[in-house]
Design an enzyme around this catalytic site. Sequence first.
Site, mmCIF file in Angstrom:
data_model
loop_
_atom_site.group_PDB
_atom_site.id
_atom_site.type_symbol
_atom_site.label_atom_id
_atom_site.label_comp_id
_atom_site.label_asym_id
_atom_site.label_seq_id
_atom_site.Cartn_x
_atom_site.Cartn_y
_atom_site.Cartn_z
ATOM 1 N N HIS A 1 -12.652 1.968 7.933
ATOM 2 C CA HIS A 1 -11.683 1.056 9.154
ATOM 3 C C HIS A 1 -12.950 0.819 9.984
ATOM 4 C CE1 HIS A 1 -8.762 2.663 6.300
ATOM 5 N NE2 HIS A 1 -8.552 1.538 6.743
ATOM 6 N N LYS B 1 -7.828 2.041 -6.599
ATOM 7 C CA LYS B 1 -9.094 1.886 -5.575
ATOM 8 C C LYS B 1 -9.872 3.519 -5.837
ATOM 9 C CE LYS B 1 -5.226 2.860 -2.678
ATOM 10 N NZ LYS B 1 -5.043 1.942 -0.814
ATOM 11 N N ASP C 1 1.158 -1.179 0.083
ATOM 12 C CA ASP C 1 0.080 -0.203 -0.349
ATOM 13 C C ASP C 1 0.887 1.120 -0.155
ATOM 14 O OD1 ASP C 1 -2.258 1.520 0.537
ATOM 15 O OD2 ASP C 1 -2.315 0.735 2.454
ATOM 16 N N ARG D 1 -4.982 12.107 -0.149
ATOM 17 C CA ARG D 1 -5.084 10.222 -0.855
ATOM 18 C C ARG D 1 -5.671 10.810 -2.463
ATOM 19 N NH1 ARG D 1 -7.398 6.179 2.587
ATOM 20 N NH2 ARG D 1 -6.237 4.912 1.361
ATOM 21 N N ASP E 1 -10.328 -4.549 -0.312
ATOM 22 C CA ASP E 1 -9.705 -3.847 0.639
ATOM 23 C C ASP E 1 -9.667 -4.398 1.609
ATOM 24 O OD1 ASP E 1 -8.990 -2.123 1.555
ATOM 25 O OD2 ASP E 1 -9.809 -0.356 1.302
#
Length: 558
Positions: free
Chosen positions: A188, A175, A75, A145, A260
């Site tokens: 998450h 992604k 990653d 990001r 993911d």
Amino acid sequence: MTTFASGTDTLTRDALTVLQPGFTGTTAPDWLLRRLGEGLASVGLFGRNIASPGQLAALTAQLRVERDDVLVAIDEEGGDVTRLEVRTGSSFPGNHALGAVDDVALTEQVALELGRRLAACGVNLNWAPSADVNSNPANPVIGVRSFGADTGLVARHTAAYVTGLQAAGVAACTKHFPGHGDTAVDSHHALPRIDADLSVLQSRELVPFRAAIAAGSRAVMSAHILVPALDPERPATLSRRILTGLLREELGYDGLIVTDGMEMQAIAATYGIERGSVLAIAAGADAICVGGGLADDDTVRRLRDALVSAVRTGELSEERLADAANRVRALAEWTAAASAAREGSPAPSGPVALSRTNGLNGSNTSNGSAGTGGASGTGGTGVTGGAGAADGTGGAGAESGAGTTGGSGGAADVGLVAARRALTVTRSAAYTPLTRAPYVAALTPVANIAVGDETPWGVAAELARLFPGTATGSFSGEDAGASALAAAAGRPLVAVVRDEHRHPWMATALDTLLAARPDTVVVEMGVPQSAPRGALHIATHGAARVCGQAAAEAIAGG
């Protein structure tokens, strides 16, 4: 060629083949090597597995002794999300900085150089780039990001990044499909929901993925998000409508679909990792990413057994599992061929296409570099906006390094070149350049899991190189401003923030600092959504180490 352990049947091998597990430590544990011999085809690496480039190269070589065509994934987005340089900060700015520059050739060259570094260490699959359109400023997990909030910009830079990375022989994994930008929840921790209608999704979220597919992205990563306009019942990772109906059939994508991390709470807390993995493969996913939090042989065994059991009970077709495994093997073949081609021919040479190098000397030039006052002495001319400073002090205006050139070096320093070009600087009329060691007050938010809290950020270390005696402290919460003022004790003050607009306590702390010390320099290292303020305001568009270096040069150069 890899020789599989005797006694491993085809179904079990296929179940292992679709897994992308992680592990702990800087050498491969025995259980992982044994699983590679039984059919495991991929391994995921994280910051905990990396101590140095040499150690990483030795680790990947160790894996390939057991399986020569193993996919070694990482990653490594550059910018805030780095595993290669988890303890020092990245040598490459992240997507938001590249989007701020908006030079697709530069983005491609940054991705190419990053890809070369990964390939040199034996990594051949990168879970990057993020193609998410950061349309929700409150997004807690995407932010810098993303290349930005403009769909066209994100699409063209996603394609450029894919092209550059894969030119180095490293497969790109674009992604988070179908787009994680319009969320206010971190997957998450929980299951985000995007309530945009289909027309918005088609014209915004899906456009960068279409560009990535057209650019030949070898892999696409699914998002753990619920998008009712596409599937009102299941999150994208588990949705046949989204992975097969939309991604495969409508968009025509034929590469590898990776999930993911299955241990993320959006899946683990709602379906569990075993059932989630079965549903994901049934929906059209080809590879199950797991190992960021669960990184042991028991996890691999549980997922393998869940997939085998699902086939035997008829919940998952054996053909679907075999198709998924074959797609993993096809990507392994591509990476092996790319590696052989890279080793058999000289690497592309020559510097990044740079132009108009110049020192930072005039009052209305860009802080693309430090000029004569900084560490490098070279940098780009700037584009100066004529408006007064946003803090109302009637300053000289906002300046941006975007569209300029930040240096004359070659590929090795392309990351710093890009970071310098990404700076946006706003000065007030009262600003005077720094002449002595400052106090750097880092207003520090809680890092999201994708970024992690191991990687250093800020400008203190870089300013200390330019101004020996620089001191620093980290502050958060309601008393952050008063505490920072007391710690500064009259020294020149530099306040470093990260997404001021998302943290009310941070904005309040800046209010306190600027009321008492209007000479404060403010460095925003997140998304610069809040209006610039301070005697000097620098937006770096990310917190990579090179972004901190570029900002320190700008402060020193005045």
